[in-house]
Design a protein around this motif. Structure first.
Motif, PDB file in Angstrom:
ATOM      1  N   LEU A 109       0.834  -1.206   0.000  1.00 14.39           N
ATOM      2  CA  LEU A 109       0.000   0.000   0.000  1.00 14.39           C
ATOM      3  C   LEU A 109       0.867   1.255   0.000  1.00 14.39           C
ATOM      4  O   LEU A 109       0.539   2.247  -0.661  1.00 14.39           O
ATOM      5  CB  LEU A 109      -0.918   0.003   1.226  1.00 14.39           C
ATOM      6  CG  LEU A 109      -2.181  -0.856   1.148  1.00 14.39           C
ATOM      7  CD1 LEU A 109      -2.856  -0.932   2.515  1.00 14.39           C
ATOM      8  CD2 LEU A 109      -3.159  -0.291   0.124  1.00 14.39           C
ATOM      9  N   ARG A 110       1.990   1.216   0.723  1.00 11.97           N
ATOM     10  CA  ARG A 110       2.878   2.380   0.769  1.00 11.97           C
ATOM     11  C   ARG A 110       3.638   2.556  -0.545  1.00 11.97           C
ATOM     12  O   ARG A 110       3.970   3.681  -0.919  1.00 11.97           O
ATOM     13  CB  ARG A 110       3.872   2.238   1.928  1.00 11.97           C
ATOM     14  CG  ARG A 110       3.227   2.049   3.300  1.00 11.97           C
ATOM     15  CD  ARG A 110       2.367   3.235   3.698  1.00 11.97           C
ATOM     16  NE  ARG A 110       1.681   3.028   4.957  1.00 11.97           N
ATOM     17  CZ  ARG A 110       2.211   3.328   6.142  1.00 11.97           C
ATOM     18  NH1 ARG A 110       3.407   3.854   6.223  1.00 11.97           N
ATOM     19  NH2 ARG A 110       1.511   3.121   7.248  1.00 11.97           N
ATOM     20  N   LEU A 111       3.939   1.456  -1.233  1.00 13.81           N
ATOM     21  CA  LEU A 111       4.660   1.552  -2.502  1.00 13.81           C
ATOM     22  C   LEU A 111       3.740   1.905  -3.668  1.00 13.81           C
ATOM     23  O   LEU A 111       4.216   2.387  -4.698  1.00 13.81           O
ATOM     24  CB  LEU A 111       5.381   0.236  -2.811  1.00 13.81           C
ATOM     25  CG  LEU A 111       6.491  -0.178  -1.838  1.00 13.81           C
ATOM     26  CD1 LEU A 111       7.109  -1.498  -2.284  1.00 13.81           C
ATOM     27  CD2 LEU A 111       7.560   0.901  -1.731  1.00 13.81           C
ATOM     28  N   ASP A 112       2.449   1.658  -3.499  1.00 12.48           N
ATOM     29  CA  ASP A 112       1.493   1.934  -4.575  1.00 12.48           C
ATOM     30  C   ASP A 112       1.502   3.419  -4.919  1.00 12.48           C
ATOM     31  O   ASP A 112       1.430   4.281  -4.053  1.00 12.48           O
ATOM     32  CB  ASP A 112       0.089   1.504  -4.142  1.00 12.48           C
ATOM     33  CG  ASP A 112      -0.946   1.783  -5.221  1.00 12.48           C
ATOM     34  OD1 ASP A 112      -0.594   1.700  -6.401  1.00 12.48           O
ATOM     35  OD2 ASP A 112      -2.105   2.099  -4.857  1.00 12.48           O
ATOM     36  N   GLY A 113       1.595   3.718  -6.201  1.00 10.61           N
ATOM     37  CA  GLY A 113       1.583   5.109  -6.648  1.00 10.61           C
ATOM     38  C   GLY A 113       2.965   5.711  -6.811  1.00 10.61           C
ATOM     39  O   GLY A 113       3.099   6.802  -7.372  1.00 10.61           O
ATOM     40  N   ARG A 114       4.038   5.043  -6.325  1.00 11.95           N
ATOM     41  CA  ARG A 114       5.392   5.554  -6.505  1.00 11.95           C
ATOM     42  C   ARG A 114       5.901   5.189  -7.902  1.00 11.95           C
ATOM     43  O   ARG A 114       5.645   4.102  -8.415  1.00 11.95           O
ATOM     44  CB  ARG A 114       6.341   4.979  -5.448  1.00 11.95           C
ATOM     45  CG  ARG A 114       6.000   5.371  -4.015  1.00 11.95           C
ATOM     46  CD  ARG A 114       6.898   4.613  -3.061  1.00 11.95           C
ATOM     47  NE  ARG A 114       6.534   4.870  -1.675  1.00 11.95           N
ATOM     48  CZ  ARG A 114       7.150   5.741  -0.894  1.00 11.95           C
ATOM     49  NH1 ARG A 114       8.179   6.440  -1.364  1.00 11.95           N
ATOM     50  NH2 ARG A 114       6.774   5.921   0.354  1.00 11.95           N
ATOM     51  N   ASP A 115       6.642   6.070  -8.489  1.00 15.80           N
ATOM     52  CA  ASP A 115       7.234   5.815  -9.793  1.00 15.80           C
ATOM     53  C   ASP A 115       8.565   5.094  -9.582  1.00 15.80           C
ATOM     54  O   ASP A 115       9.629   5.712  -9.481  1.00 15.80           O
ATOM     55  CB  ASP A 115       7.438   7.133 -10.548  1.00 15.80           C
ATOM     56  CG  ASP A 115       7.919   6.894 -11.972  1.00 15.80           C
ATOM     57  OD1 ASP A 115       7.930   5.717 -12.404  1.00 15.80           O
ATOM     58  OD2 ASP A 115       8.301   7.880 -12.643  1.00 15.80           O
ATOM     59  N   LEU A 116       8.495   3.771  -9.486  1.00 13.03           N
ATOM     60  CA  LEU A 116       9.685   2.967  -9.249  1.00 13.03           C
ATOM     61  C   LEU A 116      10.301   2.454 -10.535  1.00 13.03           C
ATOM     62  O   LEU A 116      11.333   1.772 -10.509  1.00 13.03           O
ATOM     63  CB  LEU A 116       9.352   1.795  -8.319  1.00 13.03           C
ATOM     64  CG  LEU A 116       8.825   2.193  -6.931  1.00 13.03           C
ATOM     65  CD1 LEU A 116       8.466   0.953  -6.124  1.00 13.03           C
ATOM     66  CD2 LEU A 116       9.842   3.039  -6.186  1.00 13.03           C
ATOM     67  N   GLY A 117       9.666   2.725 -11.654  1.00 13.70           N
ATOM     68  CA  GLY A 117      10.245   2.362 -12.944  1.00 13.70           C
ATOM     69  C   GLY A 117      10.025   0.942 -13.379  1.00 13.70           C
ATOM     70  O   GLY A 117      10.740   0.448 -14.256  1.00 13.70           O
ATOM     71  N   GLY A 118       9.060   0.255 -12.828  1.00 13.38           N
ATOM     72  CA  GLY A 118       8.791  -1.121 -13.246  1.00 13.38           C
ATOM     73  C   GLY A 118       7.843  -1.818 -12.301  1.00 13.38           C
ATOM     74  O   GLY A 118       7.180  -1.197 -11.463  1.00 13.38           O
ATOM     75  N   ARG A 119       7.812  -3.137 -12.441  1.00 11.49           N
ATOM     76  CA  ARG A 119       6.908  -3.952 -11.641  1.00 11.49           C
ATOM     77  C   ARG A 119       7.615  -4.435 -10.379  1.00 11.49           C
ATOM     78  O   ARG A 119       8.750  -4.915 -10.425  1.00 11.49           O
ATOM     79  CB  ARG A 119       6.438  -5.157 -12.460  1.00 11.49           C
ATOM     80  CG  ARG A 119       5.421  -6.041 -11.735  1.00 11.49           C
ATOM     81  CD  ARG A 119       5.086  -7.270 -12.580  1.00 11.49           C
ATOM     82  NE  ARG A 119       4.535  -6.871 -13.853  1.00 11.49           N
ATOM     83  CZ  ARG A 119       3.254  -6.549 -14.046  1.00 11.49           C
ATOM     84  NH1 ARG A 119       2.411  -6.577 -13.036  1.00 11.49           N
ATOM     85  NH2 ARG A 119       2.816  -6.219 -15.242  1.00 11.49           N
ATOM     86  N   VAL A 120       6.929  -4.306  -9.250  1.00  7.14           N
ATOM     87  CA  VAL A 120       7.473  -4.785  -7.979  1.00  7.14           C
ATOM     88  C   VAL A 120       7.339  -6.299  -7.931  1.00  7.14           C
ATOM     89  O   VAL A 120       6.232  -6.832  -7.920  1.00  7.14           O
ATOM     90  CB  VAL A 120       6.751  -4.145  -6.782  1.00  7.14           C
ATOM     91  CG1 VAL A 120       7.312  -4.693  -5.471  1.00  7.14           C
ATOM     92  CG2 VAL A 120       6.878  -2.629  -6.817  1.00  7.14           C
TER      93      VAL A 120
END
Length: 268
Positions: free
Chosen positions: A200-211
């Motif tokens: 939930l905390r990582l959702d919406g972050r632009d991490l550049g790919g799939r977690v």
């Protein structure tokens, strides 16, 4: 003649006076009749569920009954959870734990004689699968620090920012051994709970790919003793690093679950 005429005038006025009296007496009667009618009208007007049509009355009654049953079940589960071990808890302990943990856990920490004297920060990092097929690992993200920023200066901070991550980590730490092995069902539930919080905390972050995978660690620092105290406190940070967890659809927020891929595209 004048006296007779005056007397006649008085006799002539008498019927009118009587009629006026009768009319005066009749007015309250009419008012009473109107008042009675109004009273009947007011009495016939019903509020609440009774004012609804029959189908809606049935729906409302069923809804209230379901809410009442659910409330009774919840109170019963909480009672069995905090009650001493008995026949019911021995036979249905798993069902009770699944209902209570982790959202409705009960404990006595409010009355602990020794308050916490440590600062514990929960951090996370993710392994990202890029569109080019490559993989990379993010830096450690301090989730506790982000909660602290949301609370600082806020007169009415949310319960989520204050307690969700902290209680989730306590739940995990208290239900696992030092080598991160779960202690039965509580440990398994705590792992799923913590994974959902992190995603939930990582959702919406632009991490550049799939977690694809996530990893957590806790950084523990003891609170320094006050200047006037002779106590010596070791404030060096200590780390507890958890193993990597592969992200599944059950770990994702409901709006972005992808059962086919078992992951989420960061930044969607």
């Amino acid at each position: 003649m004048d006296s007779y005429g005056n007397e006649g005038a008085r006799r002539d006025e008498a019927p009118s006076g009587d009629g006026g009296a009768r009319g005066g007496a009749g007015a309250p009667g009419e008012a009473g009749a109107r008042s009675g009618t109004d009273a009947r009208d007011d009495g016939g007007t019903q509020g609440g569920i009774a004012s609804l049509s029959l189908p809606y009355q049935v729906v409302a009654a069923v809804a209230l009954a379901l809410i009442g049953v659910l409330g009774c079940v919840h109170l019963g589960m909480v009672f069995l959870h905090v009650a001493p071990s008995n026949t019911v808890t021995k036979q249905h302990g798993k069902a009770i734990d699944e209902w209570i943990y982790p959202e409705f856990e009960q404990n006595w920490k409010l009355f602990a004689p020794n308050p916490l004297q440590q600062n514990i920060a929960v951090q996370a990092r993710a392994e990202i699968a890029g569109s080019d097929g490559g993989r990379r690992t993010t830096e450690w993200i301090d989730l506790s620090a982000e909660d602290g920023e949301d609370i600082r200066g806020n007169l009415l901070p949310s319960h989520v920012h204050q307690n969700e991550l902290r209680r989730g980590w306590d739940f995990y730490a208290n239900s696992h051994t030092d080598d991160n092995r779960p202690n039965g069902l509580r440990g398994q539930l705590s792992e799923r709970y913590v994974r959902r919080i992190v995603m939930l905390r990582l959702d919406g972050r632009d991490l550049g790919g799939r977690v694809e995978r996530i990893q957590l660690r806790a950084v523990t620092r003891s609170v320094a003793a006050p200047a006037w105290s002779k106590e010596k406190t070791d404030t060096k940070p200590y780390y507890r690093v958890l193993p990597w967890w592969t992200v599944t659809s059950a770990d994702l927020p409901m709006g972005i679950r992808d059962d086919a891929m078992g992951g989420t595209e960061a930044g969607k």
